[in-house]
Scaffold this motif. Sequence first.
Motif, PDB file in Angstrom:
ATOM      1  N   LEU A  82      -1.332   9.215  -3.192  1.00  0.00           N
ATOM      2  CA  LEU A  82      -0.250   8.273  -3.483  1.00  0.00           C
ATOM      3  C   LEU A  82       0.595   8.768  -4.656  1.00  0.00           C
ATOM      4  O   LEU A  82       1.821   8.572  -4.697  1.00  0.00           O
ATOM      5  CB  LEU A  82      -0.826   6.882  -3.791  1.00  0.00           C
ATOM      6  CG  LEU A  82      -1.447   6.139  -2.600  1.00  0.00           C
ATOM      7  CD1 LEU A  82      -2.058   4.819  -3.060  1.00  0.00           C
ATOM      8  CD2 LEU A  82      -0.394   5.876  -1.522  1.00  0.00           C
ATOM      9  N   GLU A  83      -0.073   9.422  -5.602  1.00  0.00           N
ATOM     10  CA  GLU A  83       0.672   9.981  -6.728  1.00  0.00           C
ATOM     11  C   GLU A  83       1.624  11.081  -6.262  1.00  0.00           C
ATOM     12  O   GLU A  83       2.783  11.171  -6.727  1.00  0.00           O
ATOM     13  CB  GLU A  83      -0.309  10.542  -7.754  1.00  0.00           C
ATOM     14  CG  GLU A  83       0.361  11.000  -9.042  1.00  0.00           C
ATOM     15  CD  GLU A  83      -0.655  11.491 -10.067  1.00  0.00           C
ATOM     16  OE1 GLU A  83      -0.224  12.054 -11.098  1.00  0.00           O
ATOM     17  OE2 GLU A  83      -1.873  11.305  -9.826  1.00  0.00           O
ATOM     18  N   VAL A  84       1.153  11.900  -5.302  1.00  0.00           N
ATOM     19  CA  VAL A  84       2.005  12.959  -4.740  1.00  0.00           C
ATOM     20  C   VAL A  84       3.188  12.351  -3.995  1.00  0.00           C
ATOM     21  O   VAL A  84       4.337  12.810  -4.111  1.00  0.00           O
ATOM     22  CB  VAL A  84       1.181  13.874  -3.811  1.00  0.00           C
ATOM     23  CG1 VAL A  84       2.107  14.821  -3.037  1.00  0.00           C
ATOM     24  CG2 VAL A  84       0.159  14.669  -4.618  1.00  0.00           C
ATOM     25  N   VAL A  85       2.939  11.301  -3.197  1.00  0.00           N
ATOM     26  CA  VAL A  85       4.010  10.634  -2.452  1.00  0.00           C
ATOM     27  C   VAL A  85       5.060  10.088  -3.415  1.00  0.00           C
ATOM     28  O   VAL A  85       6.278  10.223  -3.198  1.00  0.00           O
ATOM     29  CB  VAL A  85       3.431   9.520  -1.551  1.00  0.00           C
ATOM     30  CG1 VAL A  85       4.553   8.685  -0.949  1.00  0.00           C
ATOM     31  CG2 VAL A  85       2.559  10.111  -0.450  1.00  0.00           C
ATOM     32  N   ASN A  86       4.575   9.447  -4.489  1.00  0.00           N
ATOM     33  CA  ASN A  86       5.509   8.910  -5.483  1.00  0.00           C
ATOM     34  C   ASN A  86       6.345  10.028  -6.119  1.00  0.00           C
ATOM     35  O   ASN A  86       7.550   9.872  -6.386  1.00  0.00           O
ATOM     36  CB  ASN A  86       4.745   8.157  -6.579  1.00  0.00           C
ATOM     37  CG  ASN A  86       4.287   6.793  -6.104  1.00  0.00           C
ATOM     38  OD1 ASN A  86       5.002   6.131  -5.347  1.00  0.00           O
ATOM     39  ND2 ASN A  86       3.112   6.368  -6.554  1.00  0.00           N
ATOM     40  N   ILE A 126       6.127   3.967   9.775  1.00  0.00           N
ATOM     41  CA  ILE A 126       4.744   3.657   9.312  1.00  0.00           C
ATOM     42  C   ILE A 126       4.731   2.672   8.145  1.00  0.00           C
ATOM     43  O   ILE A 126       3.659   2.307   7.647  1.00  0.00           O
ATOM     44  CB  ILE A 126       4.020   4.949   8.913  1.00  0.00           C
ATOM     45  CG1 ILE A 126       4.682   5.582   7.678  1.00  0.00           C
ATOM     46  CG2 ILE A 126       3.923   5.924  10.073  1.00  0.00           C
ATOM     47  CD1 ILE A 126       3.915   6.789   7.130  1.00  0.00           C
ATOM     48  N   GLU A 127       5.850   2.228   7.688  1.00  0.00           N
ATOM     49  CA  GLU A 127       5.953   1.277   6.573  1.00  0.00           C
ATOM     50  C   GLU A 127       5.203   1.799   5.350  1.00  0.00           C
ATOM     51  O   GLU A 127       4.247   1.196   4.863  1.00  0.00           O
ATOM     52  CB  GLU A 127       5.428  -0.100   6.979  1.00  0.00           C
ATOM     53  CG  GLU A 127       6.227  -0.732   8.105  1.00  0.00           C
ATOM     54  CD  GLU A 127       5.695  -2.116   8.476  1.00  0.00           C
ATOM     55  OE1 GLU A 127       4.529  -2.422   8.139  1.00  0.00           O
ATOM     56  OE2 GLU A 127       6.450  -2.888   9.072  1.00  0.00           O
ATOM     57  N   VAL A 128       5.671   2.966   4.883  1.00  0.00           N
ATOM     58  CA  VAL A 128       4.960   3.646   3.822  1.00  0.00           C
ATOM     59  C   VAL A 128       4.867   2.804   2.552  1.00  0.00           C
ATOM     60  O   VAL A 128       3.856   2.874   1.823  1.00  0.00           O
ATOM     61  CB  VAL A 128       5.625   5.012   3.537  1.00  0.00           C
ATOM     62  CG1 VAL A 128       7.006   4.837   2.902  1.00  0.00           C
ATOM     63  CG2 VAL A 128       4.719   5.854   2.646  1.00  0.00           C
ATOM     64  N   GLU A 129       5.880   2.007   2.268  1.00  0.00           N
ATOM     65  CA  GLU A 129       5.830   1.168   1.058  1.00  0.00           C
ATOM     66  C   GLU A 129       4.686   0.160   1.142  1.00  0.00           C
ATOM     67  O   GLU A 129       3.966  -0.077   0.164  1.00  0.00           O
ATOM     68  CB  GLU A 129       7.174   0.439   0.867  1.00  0.00           C
ATOM     69  CG  GLU A 129       8.369   1.346   0.649  1.00  0.00           C
ATOM     70  CD  GLU A 129       8.251   2.109  -0.664  1.00  0.00           C
ATOM     71  OE1 GLU A 129       7.534   1.614  -1.566  1.00  0.00           O
ATOM     72  OE2 GLU A 129       8.861   3.182  -0.793  1.00  0.00           O
ATOM     73  N   TYR A 130       4.522  -0.406   2.325  1.00  0.00           N
ATOM     74  CA  TYR A 130       3.429  -1.382   2.517  1.00  0.00           C
ATOM     75  C   TYR A 130       2.075  -0.689   2.391  1.00  0.00           C
ATOM     76  O   TYR A 130       1.148  -1.211   1.774  1.00  0.00           O
ATOM     77  CB  TYR A 130       3.569  -2.045   3.885  1.00  0.00           C
ATOM     78  CG  TYR A 130       2.414  -2.971   4.222  1.00  0.00           C
ATOM     79  CD1 TYR A 130       2.340  -4.244   3.665  1.00  0.00           C
ATOM     80  CD2 TYR A 130       1.384  -2.554   5.068  1.00  0.00           C
ATOM     81  CE1 TYR A 130       1.279  -5.080   3.943  1.00  0.00           C
ATOM     82  CE2 TYR A 130       0.319  -3.387   5.357  1.00  0.00           C
ATOM     83  CZ  TYR A 130       0.259  -4.654   4.792  1.00  0.00           C
ATOM     84  OH  TYR A 130      -0.788  -5.480   5.072  1.00  0.00           O
ATOM     85  N   ILE A 131       1.971   0.524   2.997  1.00  0.00           N
ATOM     86  CA  ILE A 131       0.709   1.259   2.927  1.00  0.00           C
ATOM     87  C   ILE A 131       0.359   1.579   1.484  1.00  0.00           C
ATOM     88  O   ILE A 131      -0.786   1.415   1.049  1.00  0.00           O
ATOM     89  CB  ILE A 131       0.800   2.553   3.766  1.00  0.00           C
ATOM     90  CG1 ILE A 131       0.875   2.214   5.261  1.00  0.00           C
ATOM     91  CG2 ILE A 131      -0.404   3.456   3.488  1.00  0.00           C
ATOM     92  CD1 ILE A 131       1.075   3.416   6.152  1.00  0.00           C
ATOM     93  N   MET A 132       1.329   2.014   0.730  1.00  0.00           N
ATOM     94  CA  MET A 132       1.079   2.369  -0.672  1.00  0.00           C
ATOM     95  C   MET A 132       0.640   1.164  -1.491  1.00  0.00           C
ATOM     96  O   MET A 132      -0.149   1.284  -2.439  1.00  0.00           O
ATOM     97  CB  MET A 132       2.344   2.986  -1.280  1.00  0.00           C
ATOM     98  CG  MET A 132       2.714   4.341  -0.673  1.00  0.00           C
ATOM     99  SD  MET A 132       4.304   4.970  -1.297  1.00  0.00           S
ATOM    100  CE  MET A 132       3.891   5.261  -3.010  1.00  0.00           C
ATOM    101  N   ASP A 133       1.119   0.013  -1.122  1.00  0.00           N
ATOM    102  CA  ASP A 133       0.739  -1.205  -1.839  1.00  0.00           C
ATOM    103  C   ASP A 133      -0.609  -1.751  -1.358  1.00  0.00           C
ATOM    104  O   ASP A 133      -1.420  -2.239  -2.146  1.00  0.00           O
ATOM    105  CB  ASP A 133       1.830  -2.261  -1.654  1.00  0.00           C
ATOM    106  CG  ASP A 133       1.506  -3.536  -2.406  1.00  0.00           C
ATOM    107  OD1 ASP A 133       1.361  -3.469  -3.652  1.00  0.00           O
ATOM    108  OD2 ASP A 133       1.361  -4.585  -1.750  1.00  0.00           O
TER     109      ASP A 133
END
Length: 425
Positions: free
Chosen positions: A191-195, A215-222
Amino acid sequence: MALILVADDDITTQLILQHALEEQGHQVYMAEDGGIALSLARKHHPNLVICDWMMPRVDGLEVCRSLKADPELTSAFFILLTAKENMTDRITGLDSGADDFISKPIEIEEILARVRSGLRIQNLNQALLKSNQQLVQALSNLQQAQVQLIQHEKMLSLVQFVAGIAHEINNPVTFIRGNLDYVSQYTANLLEVVNLYQKVYPQPQPEIQTKLEEIEVEYIMDDLPQVLKSMQQGTERISNIIQSLKNFSRLDESEKKLADIHEGIDNTLLILQSRLNQNRDHPIQVIKLYGQIPQIVCYPSHLNQVFMNVLNNAIDAIAQHKKNHPFLEPKIWIKTEACDFTHPHQSSTQAIRIRIQDNGTGIPQEIRRQIYDPFFTTKPVGSGKGLGLSIAYQIIVEKHKGTFKFCSELDKGTEFIIEIPLHQH
């Protein structure tokens, strides 16, 4: 030498019998009427009684009936002196409990022969009574040993089953729990890499942007950290359950130890969870009213047996009651509290009291005296062995020097009350 009581209102007969019997080495007590004869009999417990039929106030028949009705005096051989010769009178005497008759006027040789015969019979009866008592005690001991053996085998099977399940579950859970820390760390790194990518490349290529939206990446990250946290809590819960199963299954603990009664009850309820929730629409609600009680020195696994047996019976009673009362809200109340305890052979001491109450069928009056008897059961053939309450009674009363009582009302329910002293002698 035997102890003989002679009751006759004729002084001449008294002296003749006393002299003849004492010459034979017997100890003789004399009574001039039936009332005195009864008092002497209750005081000295004679082996044989010679009593005149016709006496003032209390006659020989009444003396005979009274002695034969007394459990401590009934074994005395009773000879009735009588001048009555007809068959009706003899039958009346036999019905009153007389063992033999001697006709008046008396013949000393006949009396001595009847006395010898009566004492032989009395000795045989005493020996037979003693043998019967020994047999009854032996049978009782055998039944208790059989109860303990069968119940031990039942509990051992349950314990082995529980311990096996706990062991089998523990291995994969330990594996999952051990790897969740790594998964959490790896996830945090990803998640740090994605950010970082989002920060450096705020405007990704259209293809990547489409995939991120799909894939709704924001939702997955949360949500992903929350999922991992829930998984960790779940594995901790399973680990706690496994520990409870292990605690319940410690049947090999043969020594007393300091234990938490509430923990034992909770472990037992965990084992019975599937039975409590068997009716999904109306599961049995367990209401725990735990008081402030200290830990006690006891046999924890044996107390778990008691809780298991009492709660199993409560569940059965509720299930039976529910058939006839479909709108019943099934409940079991478990209350603990500190109390004073007075044992019949001990001074007053502190104790804990455990009350387990259900709103089941209740126990019918006609069987209440039998519920602690080994192998007595009201359940259908094959579904109960009649061991539960018998073994529970032994564990509380004999092993822990406590009390095991109950009160019940038909169609209202039953409450078992267990008291265990803190200091057991």
